[in-house]
Design a protein around this motif. Structure first.
Motif, mmCIF file in Angstrom:
data_model
loop_
_atom_site.group_PDB
_atom_site.id
_atom_site.type_symbol
_atom_site.label_atom_id
_atom_site.label_comp_id
_atom_site.label_asym_id
_atom_site.label_seq_id
_atom_site.Cartn_x
_atom_site.Cartn_y
_atom_site.Cartn_z
ATOM 1 N N THR A 54 0.847 -1.193 0.000
ATOM 2 C CA THR A 54 0.000 0.000 0.000
ATOM 3 C C THR A 54 0.881 1.241 0.000
ATOM 4 O O THR A 54 2.120 1.144 0.042
ATOM 5 N N SER A 55 0.241 2.406 -0.044
ATOM 6 C CA SER A 55 0.991 3.655 -0.078
ATOM 7 C C SER A 55 0.146 4.763 0.545
ATOM 8 O O SER A 55 -0.777 4.484 1.313
ATOM 9 N N HIS A 56 0.438 6.015 0.181
ATOM 10 C CA HIS A 56 -0.204 7.148 0.834
ATOM 11 C C HIS A 56 -1.469 7.591 0.111
ATOM 12 O O HIS A 56 -1.712 7.248 -1.044
ATOM 13 N N ILE A 57 -2.267 8.395 0.798
ATOM 14 C CA ILE A 57 -3.460 8.992 0.215
ATOM 15 C C ILE A 57 -3.062 9.935 -0.929
ATOM 16 O O ILE A 57 -1.915 10.350 -1.018
ATOM 17 N N ASN A 58 -4.027 10.261 -1.789
ATOM 18 C CA ASN A 58 -3.768 11.127 -2.945
ATOM 19 C C ASN A 58 -2.602 10.581 -3.778
ATOM 20 O O ASN A 58 -1.527 11.201 -3.862
ATOM 21 N N PRO A 59 -2.787 9.436 -4.407
ATOM 22 C CA PRO A 59 -1.680 8.757 -5.099
ATOM 23 C C PRO A 59 -1.076 9.578 -6.227
ATOM 24 O O PRO A 59 -1.764 10.341 -6.909
ATOM 25 N N ASP A 60 0.236 9.397 -6.400
ATOM 26 C CA ASP A 60 0.971 10.053 -7.473
ATOM 27 C C ASP A 60 1.836 9.010 -8.181
ATOM 28 O O ASP A 60 1.750 7.821 -7.909
ATOM 29 N N GLY A 61 2.709 9.468 -9.076
ATOM 30 C CA GLY A 61 3.499 8.535 -9.866
ATOM 31 C C GLY A 61 4.450 7.699 -9.042
ATOM 32 O O GLY A 61 4.620 6.492 -9.296
ATOM 33 N N ASP A 62 5.101 8.304 -8.056
ATOM 34 C CA ASP A 62 6.036 7.554 -7.209
ATOM 35 C C ASP A 62 5.296 6.559 -6.333
ATOM 36 O O ASP A 62 5.756 5.429 -6.118
ATOM 37 N N ASN A 63 4.158 6.991 -5.812
ATOM 38 C CA ASN A 63 3.281 6.137 -5.005
ATOM 39 C C ASN A 63 2.897 4.875 -5.781
ATOM 40 O O ASN A 63 3.159 3.740 -5.355
ATOM 41 N N ILE A 64 2.298 5.057 -6.952
ATOM 42 C CA ILE A 64 1.787 3.924 -7.725
ATOM 43 C C ILE A 64 2.927 3.133 -8.353
ATOM 44 O O ILE A 64 2.923 1.889 -8.342
ATOM 45 N N GLY A 65 3.924 3.824 -8.885
ATOM 46 C CA GLY A 65 5.037 3.123 -9.518
ATOM 47 C C GLY A 65 5.779 2.213 -8.561
ATOM 48 O O GLY A 65 6.077 1.046 -8.879
ATOM 49 N N LEU A 74 -0.749 2.097 -15.750
ATOM 50 C CA LEU A 74 0.098 1.165 -15.007
ATOM 51 C C LEU A 74 -0.690 0.043 -14.343
ATOM 52 O O LEU A 74 -0.124 -0.985 -13.973
ATOM 53 N N LEU A 75 -1.997 0.223 -14.190
ATOM 54 C CA LEU A 75 -2.784 -0.653 -13.333
ATOM 55 C C LEU A 75 -3.458 -1.773 -14.106
ATOM 56 O O LEU A 75 -4.065 -1.555 -15.145
ATOM 57 N N ASP A 76 -3.349 -2.987 -13.560
ATOM 58 C CA ASP A 76 -4.153 -4.114 -14.017
ATOM 59 C C ASP A 76 -5.344 -4.247 -13.076
ATOM 60 O O ASP A 76 -5.217 -4.032 -11.872
ATOM 61 N N GLU A 77 -6.478 -4.637 -13.620
ATOM 62 C CA GLU A 77 -7.679 -4.755 -12.790
ATOM 63 C C GLU A 77 -7.473 -5.699 -11.607
ATOM 64 O O GLU A 77 -7.996 -5.496 -10.521
ATOM 65 N N LYS A 78 -6.679 -6.739 -11.811
ATOM 66 C CA LYS A 78 -6.502 -7.743 -10.762
ATOM 67 C C LYS A 78 -5.790 -7.206 -9.523
ATOM 68 O O LYS A 78 -5.882 -7.804 -8.447
ATOM 69 N N ILE A 79 -5.084 -6.082 -9.663
ATOM 70 C CA ILE A 79 -4.331 -5.599 -8.503
ATOM 71 C C ILE A 79 -4.953 -4.365 -7.862
ATOM 72 O O ILE A 79 -4.435 -3.850 -6.883
ATOM 73 N N LYS A 80 -6.067 -3.877 -8.415
ATOM 74 C CA LYS A 80 -6.702 -2.686 -7.834
ATOM 75 C C LYS A 80 -7.699 -3.108 -6.756
ATOM 76 O O LYS A 80 -8.888 -3.238 -6.995
ATOM 77 N N LYS A 125 7.398 -4.746 -16.973
ATOM 78 C CA LYS A 125 6.376 -4.139 -16.123
ATOM 79 C C LYS A 125 7.009 -3.414 -14.938
ATOM 80 O O LYS A 125 6.652 -2.278 -14.615
ATOM 81 N N ILE A 126 7.945 -4.069 -14.263
ATOM 82 C CA ILE A 126 8.625 -3.447 -13.120
ATOM 83 C C ILE A 126 9.426 -2.233 -13.587
ATOM 84 O O ILE A 126 9.387 -1.166 -12.963
ATOM 85 N N ALA A 127 10.154 -2.378 -14.698
ATOM 86 C CA ALA A 127 10.983 -1.281 -15.201
ATOM 87 C C ALA A 127 10.133 -0.061 -15.559
ATOM 88 O O ALA A 127 10.490 1.074 -15.230
ATOM 89 N N THR A 128 9.004 -0.282 -16.207
ATOM 90 C CA THR A 128 8.131 0.827 -16.594
ATOM 91 C C THR A 128 7.536 1.503 -15.369
ATOM 92 O O THR A 128 7.432 2.741 -15.316
ATOM 93 N N SER A 129 7.140 0.720 -14.372
ATOM 94 C CA SER A 129 6.584 1.281 -13.142
ATOM 95 C C SER A 129 7.617 2.122 -12.403
ATOM 96 O O SER A 129 7.322 3.239 -11.946
ATOM 97 N N LEU A 130 8.840 1.611 -12.298
ATOM 98 C CA LEU A 130 9.897 2.345 -11.611
ATOM 99 C C LEU A 130 10.284 3.613 -12.371
ATOM 100 O O LEU A 130 10.546 4.655 -11.762
#
Length: 328
Positions: free
Chosen positions: A24-35, A66-72, A157-162
């Motif tokens: 998980t991460s912080h409220i008000n997600p941003d690129g670093d949060n989600i990546g 960046l998001l797949d339905e299975k992980i949201k 996938k990991i490289a693009t997220s990072l």
């Protein structure tokens, strides 16, 4: 050279010993949060562990690629308890965007973060305030795993997220937190097939016409105080009129700072009546964390934020001007 190798190795060893995780991460997600969240999720899933990505907030439109339905997942989707929580990019325990019952019943909380104001709320922590982003820390952790176990883990996938978190937190390598390590990381991710074009197009080249209309309206009302402080305000009324979601206006933030002669930019966003979100950006000498702390917020020296409640937009503006003048 990677700093905090002992802390990194302790986290890797803990992950290898255990099987059930929630990222998980912080409220008000941003690129670093989600990546960073998706990257660590994919890493742990690749180890054969039971892992879920949970965030009780809406995702900005330009990051949904960046998001797949299975992980949201939301907290309501998690029926059991007792997992290890991996909290990414969360400078304070109260900002972790997951149900308190899940947090309180966690076996352990692992904190990976680069904020100066981090309260170090975990026994297992990797906190480096000199890092460009939490994505850089996740990158270091996965690279360390690859080094120790002689395995290639960083997928496309990991490289693009990072890469997403790296360029959003460094402002596409413009901000003062950009270091030599940032460019080395970017180059390595490119060799791992990070989809740079997809990231650039979604983050910087896919704003809607409605966004530009609210940008134009907000810039037309921008004000500069004492030639050093600029303020941009977006009210809830403006959001409704332009049919723009609150989560899709963060790209306005840099405009508050990027004016000749201005040292401090303040972006005031009215999320709802009596709930004012504030983003602070400085160029050279103002420590934004000191201003943010005055209102219960925090962040980085050149980029911080806070929430002011139970006041009007005009009242929040006056409070911020008064506090900011102390630091100019």
């Amino acid at each position: 050279m990677i700093r905090f190798l002992d802390e990194i190795d302790k986290i890797i060893d803990y992950i290898l010993r255990n099987d059930r995780f929630i990222v998980t991460s912080h409220i008000n997600p941003d690129g670093d949060n989600i990546g960073s969240s998706i990257a660590i999720y994919e890493f742990i899933a690749g180890l054969g562990k039971d892992v879920k990505y949970v965030l009780d907030d809406d995702y900005p439109t330009n990051l949904k690629f960046l998001l797949d339905e299975k992980i949201k997942n939301k907290s309501n989707d998690i029926l059991d308890r007792g997992q290890t929580i991996i909290a990414l990019d969360s400078g304070d325990y109260s900002r972790i965007c997951i149900d308190n019952d899940i947090l309180e019943k966690a076996t352990e909380i692992i904190c990976i973060d680069h904020h100066m104001t981090n309260g170090e709320y975990s026994n297992y922590k990797y906190i480096d305030t000199k890092a460009s982003s939490t994505c850089e820390l996740v990158y270091n952790l996965i690279k360390r795993y690859e080094e120790r176990f002689e395995k290639m883990i960083i997928s496309e996938k990991i490289a693009t997220s990072l890469y997403t978190g790296l360029i959003t937190d460094t402002g596409n390598f413009q901000y003062s937190n950009t270091e030599v390590s940032s460019f080395i990381m970017a180059a390595d991710l490119m060799t791992r097939n990070a989809d740079k074009n997809k990231v650039i197009q979604n983050i910087f080249q896919s704003n809607t016409l409605k966004f530009y209309k609210i940008l134009g309206e907000s810039l037309s009302k921008m004000e500069v105080i004492d030639e050093k402080i600029s303020i941009i305000i977006v009210t809830n009324e403006m959001l409704l009129k332009n049919q723009v979601a609150y989560d899709d206006i963060d790209a306005i933030t840099p405009y508050s700072r990027d004016i000749e002669g201005v040292e401090l930019g303040i972006f005031i966003k009215e999320k709802s009546v009596g709930e004012i979100k504030v983003s602070l950006r400085s160029k050279n000498y103002v420590d934004c964390t000191k201003i943010a702390k005055a209102f219960g917020g925090g962040g980085h020296i050149r980029a911080s934020g806070c929430t002011i409640t139970d006041v009007s937009v005009d009242e929040a503006r006056e409070m911020l001007i008064a506090e900011s003048k102390k630091h100019i």
